[in-house]
Design a protein around this motif. Structure first.
Motif, PDB file in Angstrom:
ATOM      1  N   MET A 186       0.912  -1.178   0.189  1.00  0.00           N
ATOM      2  CA  MET A 186       0.219   0.050  -0.017  1.00  0.00           C
ATOM      3  C   MET A 186       0.904   1.269   0.122  1.00  0.00           C
ATOM      4  SD  MET A 186      -2.906   0.961   2.885  1.00  0.00           S
ATOM      5  CE  MET A 186      -3.963  -0.262   2.509  1.00  0.00           C
ATOM      6  N   GLN A 190       0.990   4.151  -2.871  1.00  0.00           N
ATOM      7  CA  GLN A 190       0.569   5.607  -2.474  1.00  0.00           C
ATOM      8  C   GLN A 190       1.692   6.445  -3.110  1.00  0.00           C
ATOM      9  OE1 GLN A 190      -1.412   6.123   0.857  1.00  0.00           O
ATOM     10  NE2 GLN A 190      -0.179   8.190   1.658  1.00  0.00           N
ATOM     11  N   ILE A 195      -3.625   3.965  -6.269  1.00  0.00           N
ATOM     12  CA  ILE A 195      -4.110   2.933  -5.154  1.00  0.00           C
ATOM     13  C   ILE A 195      -5.398   2.254  -5.651  1.00  0.00           C
ATOM     14  CG2 ILE A 195      -4.476   2.223  -2.853  1.00  0.00           C
ATOM     15  CD1 ILE A 195      -2.974   4.735  -1.898  1.00  0.00           C
TER      16      ILE A 195
END
Length: 250
Positions: A186, A190, A195
């Motif tokens: 994640m 980012q 995302i």
């Protein structure tokens, strides 16, 4: 003189006349009265078998035929009713979109658990001229990252009229474990500003055709989103959004 014997005349022919022969019990082949000349003790009896169809099987066949006939009639009636409703009302599926996403809280704890609160703006459009939609209680909206449910919420109960567009603001909250591997992925996404998220909706509705209100069904909707970040209290840009029906459930 001695007593004279009396001599009585004797009918010689009567004594010597032969007896009449007994009537033969044999007869020529084809004689229609032959059976009548046989004595009862010598008559031949032929057993006759009477075949009767089983009653249980006949009843089962009749019940099966009646059941099949009723089932076929019901199918024809349902098909005819559906065809009439389609020709009269011309039903169209409603359309949904996720227009805005704001993260009011997104915390990652030391045990790799995540607490998230998303504020989502959903637009529901009913394109039908003669069909209304009742949105019932018991809906479930959720935001997913890969196979992890980040947060969930529910739509309010409301009625959407003909050719109506309704904008809804829904708060979704949740807490889950994501693991170090998922958290690392994640963070990398980012940094790239892309995302992927999945927005899912399972909503019970009742469709109204004119004055006819049908049974409850469930709309299962799925939206694929790509956002630029998951930072709390920062403006979030939705790069792409695509929504569609997954299925209808009874």
């Amino acid at each position: 003189m001695a007593d004279q014997q009396k001599i009585h005349p004797v009918d010689v022919e009567a004594q010597t006349k032969p007896l009449a022969p007994r009537e033969s019990f044999q007869s020529e082949k084809g004689d229609p009265a032959a059976g009548e000349r046989y004595p009862p003790s010598l008559r031949r009896t032929i057993p006759v078998s009477h075949s009767k169809p089983p009653k249980k099987r006949s009843c089962c066949c009749r019940c099966f035929c009646w059941t099949l006939s009723v089932f076929l009639i019901l199918l024809v009636l349902i098909a005819a009713t559906g065809g009439i409703l389609y020709l009269v009302f011309r039903p169209k599926l409603p359309k949904y979109s996720v227009d805005r996403l704001r993260i009011s809280d997104f915390q990652v704890n030391t045990d790799m658990s995540v607490y998230a609160r998303f504020d989502v703006t959903v637009t529901a459009r009913n394109p039908n001229k003669k069909i209304g939609i009742y949105y019932e209680k018991g809906s479930n909206l959720s935001v997913w990252y890969t196979d992890t449910n980040l947060c969930s919420g529910a739509l309010p109960k409301f009625y959407q009229g003909h050719r109506n567009t309704t904008v809804l603001n829904v708060a979704l909250t949740g807490q889950t474990q994501i693991g170090s591997t998922l958290w690392t992925a994640m963070q990398q996404q980012q940094q790239t500003g892309r995302i992927p998220l999945k927005f899912k909706g399972d909503v019970p509705v009742r469709v109204k055709f004119g004055r006819l209100k049908l049974m409850k069904v469930r709309f299962v909707v799925s939206c694929s989103l790509v956002v630029d970040n998951l930072s709390a209290n920062n403006p979030i840009r939705i790069r792409t959004s695509s929504c569609g029906f997954d299925k209808l459930k009874l």
